[in-house]
Design an enzyme around this catalytic site. Sequence first.
Site, PDB file in Angstrom:
ATOM      1  N   THR A   1     126.054   6.221   4.678  1.00  0.00           N
ATOM      2  CA  THR A   1     126.779   7.010   3.628  1.00  0.00           C
ATOM      3  C   THR A   1     128.059   7.896   4.079  1.00  0.00           C
ATOM      4  O   THR A   1     129.038   8.152   3.426  1.00  0.00           O
ATOM      5  CB  THR A   1     125.832   7.469   2.766  1.00  0.00           C
ATOM      6  OG1 THR A   1     124.916   6.516   2.211  1.00  0.00           O
ATOM      7  CG2 THR A   1     126.350   8.192   1.439  1.00  0.00           C
TER       8      THR A   1
ATOM      9  N   GLN B   1     125.407  -3.519   7.197  1.00  0.00           N
ATOM     10  CA  GLN B   1     124.392  -4.717   7.131  1.00  0.00           C
ATOM     11  C   GLN B   1     124.677  -5.724   7.995  1.00  0.00           C
ATOM     12  O   GLN B   1     123.822  -6.701   8.515  1.00  0.00           O
ATOM     13  CB  GLN B   1     124.320  -5.401   5.609  1.00  0.00           C
ATOM     14  CG  GLN B   1     123.900  -4.466   4.774  1.00  0.00           C
ATOM     15  CD  GLN B   1     122.272  -4.406   4.779  1.00  0.00           C
ATOM     16  OE1 GLN B   1     121.451  -4.988   5.624  1.00  0.00           O
ATOM     17  NE2 GLN B   1     121.541  -3.310   4.100  1.00  0.00           N
TER      18      GLN B   1
ATOM     19  N   SER C   1     125.628   1.862  10.875  1.00  0.00           N
ATOM     20  CA  SER C   1     124.093   2.565  10.531  1.00  0.00           C
ATOM     21  C   SER C   1     123.104   2.175  11.618  1.00  0.00           C
ATOM     22  O   SER C   1     122.827   0.890  11.527  1.00  0.00           O
ATOM     23  CB  SER C   1     123.757   2.275   9.009  1.00  0.00           C
ATOM     24  OG  SER C   1     122.566   3.148   8.754  1.00  0.00           O
TER      25      SER C   1
ATOM     26  N   HIS D   1     119.849   2.536  11.237  1.00  0.00           N
ATOM     27  CA  HIS D   1     118.313   2.259  10.777  1.00  0.00           C
ATOM     28  C   HIS D   1     118.527   0.787  10.124  1.00  0.00           C
ATOM     29  O   HIS D   1     117.328   0.351   9.858  1.00  0.00           O
ATOM     30  CB  HIS D   1     117.711   3.440   9.716  1.00  0.00           C
ATOM     31  CG  HIS D   1     118.351   3.435   8.668  1.00  0.00           C
ATOM     32  ND1 HIS D   1     117.945   2.928   7.447  1.00  0.00           N
ATOM     33  CD2 HIS D   1     119.623   4.143   8.057  1.00  0.00           C
ATOM     34  CE1 HIS D   1     118.629   3.168   6.349  1.00  0.00           C
ATOM     35  NE2 HIS D   1     119.692   3.671   6.861  1.00  0.00           N
TER      36      HIS D   1
ATOM     37  N   THR E   1     126.329  20.043  15.535  1.00  0.00           N
ATOM     38  CA  THR E   1     125.571  19.427  16.939  1.00  0.00           C
ATOM     39  C   THR E   1     125.231  17.959  16.752  1.00  0.00           C
ATOM     40  O   THR E   1     124.473  17.596  15.807  1.00  0.00           O
ATOM     41  CB  THR E   1     124.552  20.311  17.207  1.00  0.00           C
ATOM     42  OG1 THR E   1     124.993  21.522  17.385  1.00  0.00           O
ATOM     43  CG2 THR E   1     123.965  19.872  18.380  1.00  0.00           C
TER      44      THR E   1
ATOM     45  N   CYS F   1     118.891   1.454  -2.059  1.00  0.00           N
ATOM     46  CA  CYS F   1     119.663   2.485  -1.942  1.00  0.00           C
ATOM     47  C   CYS F   1     120.034   2.871  -3.486  1.00  0.00           C
ATOM     48  O   CYS F   1     120.203   4.331  -3.681  1.00  0.00           O
ATOM     49  CB  CYS F   1     120.855   2.345  -1.197  1.00  0.00           C
ATOM     50  SG  CYS F   1     120.804   1.639   0.401  1.00  0.00           S
TER      51      CYS F   1
HETATM   52  N1  PLP Z   1     126.459   0.585   3.244  1.00  0.00           N
HETATM   53  C1  PLP Z   1     125.815  -0.424   3.229  1.00  0.00           C
HETATM   54  C2  PLP Z   1     126.506  -1.963   3.019  1.00  0.00           C
HETATM   55  C3  PLP Z   1     124.422  -0.413   3.088  1.00  0.00           C
HETATM   56  O1  PLP Z   1     123.607  -1.519   3.017  1.00  0.00           O
HETATM   57  C4  PLP Z   1     123.719   0.893   2.977  1.00  0.00           C
HETATM   58  C5  PLP Z   1     122.388   0.980   2.703  1.00  0.00           C
HETATM   59  O2  PLP Z   1     121.619   0.251   2.092  1.00  0.00           O
HETATM   60  C6  PLP Z   1     124.741   2.026   3.227  1.00  0.00           C
HETATM   61  C7  PLP Z   1     125.809   1.705   3.261  1.00  0.00           C
HETATM   62  C8  PLP Z   1     124.001   3.339   3.307  1.00  0.00           C
HETATM   63  O3  PLP Z   1     123.420   3.393   4.464  1.00  0.00           O
HETATM   64  P1  PLP Z   1     122.623   4.806   4.986  1.00  0.00           P
HETATM   65  O4  PLP Z   1     121.142   4.418   4.547  1.00  0.00           O
HETATM   66  O5  PLP Z   1     122.751   4.687   6.538  1.00  0.00           O
HETATM   67  O6  PLP Z   1     123.202   5.963   4.579  1.00  0.00           O
END
Ligand code: PLP
Length: 377
Positions: free
Chosen positions: A67, A174, A191, A193, A229, A316
């Site tokens: 994000t 993704q 990302s 996670h 940091t 999300c």
């Molecule tokens: N972009 C995409 C394509 C996602 O699938 C997600 C989360 O589902 C995000 C951004 C946001 O990810 P984060 O949780 O790392 O902010």
Amino acid sequence: MIYLDNASTTRLRPEARAAMQAAAFGNPSSIHAAGRAARKLVEDARETIAESYGGDPKGLVFTSCATEADNLAVLGVAEALRARGNHVIASAVEHPAVLEACAALSRIGYEISRAPVDEDGKIDLSVLERLVTPRTILISVMTGNNEVGTLQPIEAVAEIARARKIPFHTDAAQAAGKIPFRFTADLVTLSAHKMHGPRGAGALWIRPGTPIVPRQVGGGHEFELRAGTENVEAIAGFAEAVRAAEAERSEVVPLMERLRALLEEGLRAAAPMRVNGHPTERLPHILNVTFPGVDGEAMVVALDAEGMCVSSGSACASQSLIPSHVLKAMGRGDEETRASVRFSLGRDTTEEDIGAAVAAVPKLVARLRAISPVVRP
Ligand code: PLP
């Protein structure tokens, strides 16, 4: 617990956990030995991640999540290029992290165009091209969609953008680790996670020379593009997650595709349904289906009671009952949109997990359809 919600987040893989536990504790900005050890770890991680996707490590800015990376890309480029223009193009199926950044821009005088998608969720390149104006300063089109999995023709978008000298951003949160992927865009979101790494680390790769200004100030960290940091432990885990995902991808992804096909076939045989997303050009871990007459949220709750984690629409954005903007953009009505469920697989998904879903879902579909106000016998 059967976990089929890997597009929301994934289990931390053991190699990433080990790297986090072994991480140096110093502040990477300190010049003493403890600081230098942490700095080396951050710089090694930067190299591992950037080079895994063919990018210059000097372009990789660590953030806390995708994000934040999406926000930095959209808001940072728009501000940097304000004198050149005020028009931004984003696909209609972007993650809210992009779409809401665009909405914030529109409140301060920018113009936003949403590139439409077809019923499979793909953008139309000729329409995208026609949206470009001399004042266009950014194009944002994701690599693979988080709700339905559809892959976008990002190489072709990169060409359109490059020919017009417009920076091109792609959100690959993704897609990275799941498909053969290189940094072809000027800005790329990742990302940790989403790929069995830890929460707390993401990245924006920026092609050197791309105009951008920081969103977060207060220190010279991350090439002066993201003050604060560095999250050294999470960054160590992130690099390990990328390295391991790329090392095993050719083995794990075909397995994932086989399990997803099993799930799709098993569900189709037992319940009326429609698969959402492109039939072939789709991320390997996502299966989004509409069960006509079934409330997707009710399905998630009912499956949860049976020990199974899935998601309706995008997790999300699913704290509210607003119908998915992705399915709407694909031309689905509100009813169909509310009747959708997303199953998403991970590297640790087993055939037993799939078997359990195939056994549980049709029963629940029948039960929920029986009490549905929209299904007529
Ligand atoms: N972009 C995409 C394509 C996602 O699938 C997600 C989360 O589902 C995000 C951004 C946001 O990810 P984060 O949780 O790392 O902010």
